[in-house]
Design an enzyme around this catalytic site. Structure first.
Site, mmCIF file in Angstrom:
data_model
loop_
_atom_site.group_PDB
_atom_site.id
_atom_site.type_symbol
_atom_site.label_atom_id
_atom_site.label_comp_id
_atom_site.label_asym_id
_atom_site.label_seq_id
_atom_site.Cartn_x
_atom_site.Cartn_y
_atom_site.Cartn_z
ATOM 1 N N ALA A 63 0.881 -1.103 -0.027
ATOM 2 C CA ALA A 63 0.038 0.026 0.029
ATOM 3 C C ALA A 63 0.798 1.312 0.053
ATOM 4 C CB ALA A 63 -0.940 -0.078 1.302
ATOM 5 N N GLY A 102 0.727 -5.079 0.508
ATOM 6 C CA GLY A 102 -0.561 -5.218 -0.255
ATOM 7 C C GLY A 102 -0.076 -5.586 -1.507
ATOM 8 N N GLU A 105 -0.159 -9.334 -1.514
ATOM 9 C CA GLU A 105 -1.723 -9.588 -1.255
ATOM 10 C C GLU A 105 -2.529 -9.477 -2.559
ATOM 11 O OE1 GLU A 105 -1.681 -6.716 1.942
ATOM 12 O OE2 GLU A 105 -3.019 -8.224 3.173
ATOM 13 N N GLU A 125 3.943 -5.754 6.899
ATOM 14 C CA GLU A 125 3.307 -4.557 7.590
ATOM 15 C C GLU A 125 3.534 -4.484 9.226
ATOM 16 O OE1 GLU A 125 2.319 -6.763 5.420
ATOM 17 O OE2 GLU A 125 0.626 -6.023 4.109
HETATM 18 C C1 3H9 Z 1 0.338 -2.303 3.323
HETATM 19 O O1 3H9 Z 1 0.912 -2.883 2.310
HETATM 20 C C2 3H9 Z 1 -0.781 -2.637 3.997
HETATM 21 C C3 3H9 Z 1 -1.592 -3.579 3.231
HETATM 22 O O2 3H9 Z 1 -1.606 -4.912 3.798
HETATM 23 C C4 3H9 Z 1 -3.254 -3.221 3.425
HETATM 24 C C5 3H9 Z 1 -3.559 -2.013 2.766
HETATM 25 C C6 3H9 Z 1 -5.080 -1.972 2.939
HETATM 26 N N1 3H9 Z 1 4.681 3.652 -0.010
HETATM 27 O O3 3H9 Z 1 13.207 1.792 0.545
HETATM 28 P P1 3H9 Z 1 13.715 2.581 -0.794
HETATM 29 C C7 3H9 Z 1 9.495 4.926 -1.168
HETATM 30 S S1 3H9 Z 1 1.517 -1.434 4.191
HETATM 31 C C8 3H9 Z 1 5.076 4.587 -0.350
HETATM 32 O O4 3H9 Z 1 14.681 3.715 -0.612
HETATM 33 P P2 3H9 Z 1 14.847 0.391 -1.865
HETATM 34 C C9 3H9 Z 1 10.525 5.290 -0.066
HETATM 35 O O5 3H9 Z 1 10.010 6.066 0.838
HETATM 36 C C10 3H9 Z 1 3.052 -1.525 3.227
HETATM 37 N N2 3H9 Z 1 6.341 5.169 -0.568
HETATM 38 O O6 3H9 Z 1 14.054 1.603 -2.065
HETATM 39 C C11 3H9 Z 1 11.729 5.902 -1.205
HETATM 40 O O7 3H9 Z 1 11.354 7.353 -1.298
HETATM 41 P P3 3H9 Z 1 12.168 8.331 -1.253
HETATM 42 C C12 3H9 Z 1 3.871 -2.717 3.168
HETATM 43 C C13 3H9 Z 1 7.175 4.070 -0.339
HETATM 44 O O8 3H9 Z 1 14.828 -0.339 -3.096
HETATM 45 C C14 3H9 Z 1 11.290 5.125 -2.455
HETATM 46 O O9 3H9 Z 1 10.114 4.512 -2.421
HETATM 47 N N3 3H9 Z 1 4.920 -2.575 2.415
HETATM 48 C C15 3H9 Z 1 6.709 2.545 -0.166
HETATM 49 O O10 3H9 Z 1 16.012 0.230 -1.078
HETATM 50 C C16 3H9 Z 1 12.368 4.297 -2.630
HETATM 51 O O11 3H9 Z 1 12.390 3.336 -1.273
HETATM 52 C C17 3H9 Z 1 6.126 -2.428 3.193
HETATM 53 O O12 3H9 Z 1 6.111 -2.047 4.247
HETATM 54 C C18 3H9 Z 1 5.415 2.498 0.084
HETATM 55 N N4 3H9 Z 1 4.703 1.328 0.511
HETATM 56 O O13 3H9 Z 1 13.854 -0.717 -0.906
HETATM 57 C C19 3H9 Z 1 7.308 -2.222 2.113
HETATM 58 N N5 3H9 Z 1 7.895 1.860 -0.307
HETATM 59 O O14 3H9 Z 1 12.996 8.070 -2.603
HETATM 60 C C20 3H9 Z 1 8.188 -0.911 2.242
HETATM 61 C C21 3H9 Z 1 9.030 2.525 -0.476
HETATM 62 O O15 3H9 Z 1 11.478 9.714 -1.475
HETATM 63 N N6 3H9 Z 1 8.884 -0.617 1.393
HETATM 64 N N7 3H9 Z 1 8.359 3.832 -0.699
HETATM 65 O O16 3H9 Z 1 13.190 8.398 0.094
HETATM 66 C C22 3H9 Z 1 10.541 -1.114 1.397
HETATM 67 O O17 3H9 Z 1 10.544 -2.080 2.278
HETATM 68 C C23 3H9 Z 1 11.418 -0.771 0.485
HETATM 69 O O18 3H9 Z 1 11.162 0.514 0.131
HETATM 70 C C24 3H9 Z 1 11.647 -1.609 -0.777
HETATM 71 C C25 3H9 Z 1 12.358 -1.056 -1.550
HETATM 72 C C26 3H9 Z 1 12.197 -2.954 -0.309
HETATM 73 C C27 3H9 Z 1 10.078 -1.765 -1.455
#
Ligand code: 3H9
Length: 702
Positions: A63, A102, A105, A125
Site C-alpha cells: 500500500a 499489499g 496480497e 506490515e
Molecule cells: C501495506 O501494504 C498494507 C496492506 O496490507 C493493506 C492495505 C489496505 N509506500 O526503500 P527505498 C518509497 S503496508 C510509499 O529507498 P529500496 C520510499 O519512501 C506497506 N512509498 O528503496 C523511497 O522514497 P524516497 C507494506 C514507498 O529499493 C522510495 O520509495 N510494504 C513505499 O531500498 C524508494 O524506497 C512495506 O512495508 C510504500 N509502500 O527498497 C514495504 N515503499 O526516494 C516498504 C517505498 O522519496 N518498502 N517507498 O526516499 C520497502 O521495504 C522498501 O522501500 C523496498 C525498496 C524494499 C520496497
C-alpha cells in the site's frame, strides 16, 4: 492520482504493468488502473488470460504508506482484489521484483504466481505497526498453513522467490525475461483449459490446523519475548485464528478489516511509519547532491583490533571487503583475531552462517603489526583508545603510509575530528565514522563531518555505511556528536534521582517499562563500573572531588563490585547469568551516600523518573538541532533508536516529544529548574521558540 497501470494486449493475453516509480506502491492511480485494466480485459473477448507485472525494480511495494491517515481516493484495494478474484479468465502475477505487503496480497488474488529468481516476497506490515489488511492474514494460512503463515507475517522478513516456491506461495520461479515467461505460462493455462483459481477456496490446510491451540500459544510466546510492547502482533494472531477457526472466509476478512483499522488508528503505527520515512530521509544531505562522485572503496584498513576495531573489521569482512587490521604487537593481534574467529564460530554454531562462510570471512581479514601494510587500503578506520594526542599522532603516521586519495576515518565517540584531519596532508579526506558497540551487530553509524571533509568524502562514508549494512546518520563535529552528547544528561539525572530517594531498581524498571532494553544502572553494570573509578584513581582525583553522581559507583568498586564482569555491581548476577538480581546491600549504600551528602530522601514517582531521565535528551536534542549538529529531528530519532535502543514504537525521542506536547515539556523543565537548579535545567532556546510559535519539532523536518 498517483501512479498508473499500462494496458497492452499481446495475442490472447492482456498485460497489465503497474507503473509508480520507484517501487510501485498501490497509490490511488494504481488502484484505479488495476480496476480499469481488469475490467477491460474481462470485457475483451479476444483476451483469454491476464498477466500482471510491475515496471522497474519492484512488482508492488505494498500500500502507499504516505496515504495512511489521509482521505483515500479512487477504488479501494479490497474492491480491486474482489474483482481479480471473481474473474474467470486466469490471472498470472508475474512477480518481477519486490512483492511486499499489499503487493503480495494482490498476487495472492491472482490465480497463479510466477516469480523472477531474485524477487523477494513478504508481508512486512508488522514493521510499520500494521497487519496485512488486504486479505493476507486469511489467504496465506489457506496456502501454507497457520504455523508458517504466522512466522511469515510476525517476522515480516523478505522471503526469496525460490523459498517462496518451496513454501507454496509461488507456483514457478522463471529464469530469463519474467514477462515473456509469464505470458507463455498464461497461454499454457489457456491451452490446458485451466480457469482462474481462488486461494480463498483452499480449505484443507486451515482445517488441519483447526483447534490446534499450540500453534497460537507458540506465536504468542514468540511475540511476547521478541516483540514486547507492540500492538500489531496480537492483532495478527487473532486474524490468523479467525482464518483457521471458521469456514467463512468473508467473516475472517471482516475481522481482519476491523483489526487493521485498530492498528491504523494506534499511535504505534504513526510512530513506526515515521521511522520508515526517517530511515530514508537520513541518507539525504541537503548540500550534497545524490549524484556526488564517491571514492571507490575496494579494500579497507582498521587500526586497533580491540573490541571496537575487531567489530569494525568484521563489518568489512561481512560486506565482502578485504580488510587489513593493525595491532601493536603479535600478542594483541593474536588475541583480537581470536575474538573475531570465536564470534564467527558462535554465529555458525547458532546456524546463522555456515563454516564455509566463516572461512570466507576470515579469509578476507589480514592481521599485521606493520602500519605500512595499510598502504593499499582505500579507507582506513582508526579505532584506538580515546586520547586526542595519541590519535593525532596516529593520523600523522597513517597519512604517511596511506596511498594518495585514501580516506582516513576515526571511530572516536566524542573527540575533535578537525584536530585529526589537520594533522594530515589530506584534511579533505578525513571524517569520523563512529560505530556503536558491538560494532558488528549495532546498526547505527554516525558519520562525523568536520570543517575540512569534502562532499565526496562524506558521500563516500555515508554510502560505505550502507554497504556495511548500517544506517548512517550525519553528525556535526561537536563533543559527543549526536548520541553521546544527548546521553550525558540522561545518565546524570539517573545518578541524581537515586541520591534523592529512588533506588537503581526503580529507575531501571521505569526505563525498561518505557521500552528501553535496559535501564541506566543495568547499562552501567554491562559497561563496567570500574572504568571511571580506575580513571579517577589514575588521575589522582580526591574523594571529595568525585562528582556526586559517581559516588555510589565508586563505593561499589571499592567493594570489588565492578558489574557484570565479576558477577556483582548494582545487581548480583548468579553464575553465568546476565539477568541481575536486586541487592539490599546496594540500596543501603545508596541511602548511606545520600546521608553523607546531606540529601533528605523522599519518594520519587515513576512519572518524575521518566521525565527527568528523558527530558534532558529532548532539551539537548533541541540544542543539537539549533547548532546544526543534527540536520533534522528525524536524524536524532534514528540515532537513538538504532544506537541506544529507544523504542521504535514511540518513534524516537524527538517524535515522542512532539506527542507529549512541547509546551508540557517546557513547563516541566522550568519546574525542575526551580527545584533542582537551572545549571541542569535551562530550556534550550529552540524549545522555547517552538513553544512560543505553537510549533513542534516536526515543523523543522523540511
Ligand atoms: C501495506 O501494504 C498494507 C496492506 O496490507 C493493506 C492495505 C489496505 N509506500 O526503500 P527505498 C518509497 S503496508 C510509499 O529507498 P529500496 C520510499 O519512501 C506497506 N512509498 O528503496 C523511497 O522514497 P524516497 C507494506 C514507498 O529499493 C522510495 O520509495 N510494504 C513505499 O531500498 C524508494 O524506497 C512495506 O512495508 C510504500 N509502500 O527498497 C514495504 N515503499 O526516494 C516498504 C517505498 O522519496 N518498502 N517507498 O526516499 C520497502 O521495504 C522498501 O522501500 C523496498 C525498496 C524494499 C520496497
Amino acid at each position: 492520482m498517483k501512479g498508473t497501470v499500462h494496458y497492452e494486449v499481446r495475442g490472447n493475453v492482456a498485460l497489465l504493468t503497474i507503473d509508480n516509480p520507484p517501487v510501485n506502491p498501490l497509490s490511488s492511480g494504481v488502484r484505479a488502473g488495476l480496476d480499469e485494466g481488469v475490467k477491460k480485459a474481462v470485457a475483451d473477448d479476444a483476451v483469454e488470460a491476464i498477466v500482471l507485472t510491475g515496471a522497474g525494480r519492484a512488482f508492488i511495494a505494498g500500500a502507499d504508506i504516505s496515504e495512511f491517515g489521509g482521505e483515500a481516493k479512487g477504488p479501494s484495494l479490497g474492491d480491486c482484489l474482489e474483482l481479480m478474484e471473481s474473474t474467470e479468465k486466469p490471472i498470472v502475477a508475474a512477480i518481477n521484483g519486490t512483492a511486499f505487503g499489499g503487493g503480495l496480497e494482490v498476487a495472492l488474488c491472482a490465480g497463479y504466481r510466477v516469480a523472477a529468481p531474485s524477487a523477494p516476497v513478504g508481508l512486512p506490515e508488522v514493521k510499520l505497526g500494521l497487519l496485512p489488511g488486504a486479505g493476507g492474514t486469511q489467504r496465506l494460512p489457506r496456502l501454507i498453513g497457520a504455523e508458517k503463515a504466522l512466522n511469515f507475517i510476525l517476522t515480516g522478513n523478505p522471503c526469496p522467490a525460490p523459498e517462496a516456491k518451496a513454501l507454496g506461495i509461488v507456483d514457478e520461479v522463471i529464469e530469463g525475461d519474467i514477462v515473456d515467461g509469464a505470458i507463455a505460462y498464461a497461454r499454457q493455462l489457456v491451452a490446458d483449459g485451466k480457469a482462474n483459481r481462488r486461494v480463498r477456496d483452499i480449505t484443507y490446510k486451515v482445517e488441519a490446523d483447526r483447534d490446534n491451540d499450540e500453534i497460537f500459544a507458540a506465536a504468542r510466546k514468540m511475540a511476547a519475548s521478541r516483540m514486547k510492547g507492540q500492538f500489531a502482533p496480537e492483532m495478527i494472531i487473532q486474524c490468523v485464528e479467525a482464518a483457521v477457526n471458521s469456514d467463512n472466509f468473508d467473516a475472517g476478512l471482516a475481522i481482519e478489516r476491523e483489526r487493521f483499522t485498530q492498528c491504523l488508528n494506534h499511535p504505534q503505527r504513526e510512530a513506526m511509519i515515521h521511522i520508515f520515512f526517517a530511515e530514508r530521509e537520513v541518507a539525504k544531505i541537503p548540500d550534497i547532491p545524490k549524484d556526488t562522485q564517491v571514492h571507490n572503496v575496494q579494500t579497507a584498513g582498521v587500526v586497533g583490533c580491540g573490541t571496537m576495531g575487531g567489530g569494525i573489521t568484521m563489518c568489512f569482512a561481512n560486506a565482502g571487503i578485504p580488510v587489513t587490521v593493525l595491532e601493536m604487537d603479535d600478542k594483541a593481534l593474536e588475541r583480537g583475531l581470536g575474538v573475531i574467529k570465536r564470534n564467527y564460530d558462535i554465529q555458525a554454531s547458532r546456524g546463522r552462517m555456515t563454516t564455509e562462510e566463516v572461512d570466507t570471512r576470515m579469509g578476507l581479514i589480514t592481521g599485521t603489526t606493520n602500519m605500512e601494510d595499510l598502504g593499499q587500503a582505500d579507507v582506513i578506520v582508526e579505532a584506538i583508545y580515546e586520547n586526542i594526542d595519541v590519535k593525532v599522532e596516529t593520523f600523522k603516521k597513517l597519512d604517511a603510509v596511506a596511498k594518495p586519495g585514501a580516506m582516513l576515518a576515526s571511530n572516536t565517540s566524542y573527540l575533535d575530528i578537525d584536530k585529526m584531519a589537520n594533522a594530515t596532508s589530506r584534511p579533505e579526506l578525513v571524517c569520523g565514522m563512529h560505530f556503536f558497540s558491538p560494532a558488528n551487530i549495532m546498526r547505527l553509524l554516525e558519520v562525523v563531518r568536520g570543517s575540512t571533509a569534502s562532499k565526496e568524502t562524506i558521500a563516500t562514508a555515508m554510502q560505505l555505511g550502507k554497504r556495511l549494512n548500517k544506517i548512517a546518520v550525519l553528525a556535526g563535529n561537536a563533543d559527543g556528536f549526536i548520541g553521546n552528547r544527548m546521553l550525558s544528561g540522561y545518565t546524570r539525572q539517573a545518578g541524581e534521582i537515586i541520591l534523592q530517594g529512588a533506588t537503581p531498581y526503580q529507575v531501571d524498571s521505569v526505563i525498561q517499562g518505557f521500552g528501553m532494553p535496559m535501564g541506566p544502572f543495568q547499562m552501567a553494570d554491562l559497561v563496567g563500573l570500574d572504568l571511571g573509578w580506575r580513571a579517577r584513581k589514575l588521575n589522582g582525583v580526591k574523594p571529595e572531588d568525585v562528582p556526586i553522581t559517581a559516588r555510589v559507583a565508586d563505593k561499589l568498586c571499592e567493594l570489588e563490585r565492578f558489574g557484570q564482569k565479576n558477577g556483582r555491581g548494582y545487581y548480583i548476577y548468579p553464575e553465568g547469568s546476565r539477568a541481575g538480581q536486586p541487592d539490599p546491600e546496594v540500596v543501603e549504600i545508596v541511602e548511606q551516600t545520600s546521608a553523607e551528602l546531606g540529601i533528605t530522601r523522599r519518594e520519587i514517582s515513576d512519572e518524575e523518573v521518566l521525565k527527568r531521565c528523558f527530558y534532558p535528551l529532548i532539551n539537548e536534542g533541541a540544542r543539537i538541532l539549533e547548532e546544526g549538529i543534527a540536520i533534522r529531528p528525524c536524524d536524532i530519532d534514528i540515532v537513538y533508536i538504532n544506537g541506544y535502543g529507544f523504542p521504535a514504537t514511540v518513534g524516537g525521542p524527538m517524535f515522542w516529544a512532539d506527542k507529549q506536547g512541547l509546551d508540557n515539556i517546557l513547563a516541566d523543565i522550568k519546574r525542575f529548574g526551580e527545584e533542582y537548579g537551572t545549571d541542569r535545567w535551562t530550556p534550550a532556546p529552540l524549545l522555547e521558540k517552538l513553544v512560543a510559535e505553537g510549533k513542534n519539532f516536526s515543523s523543522l523536518q523540511g
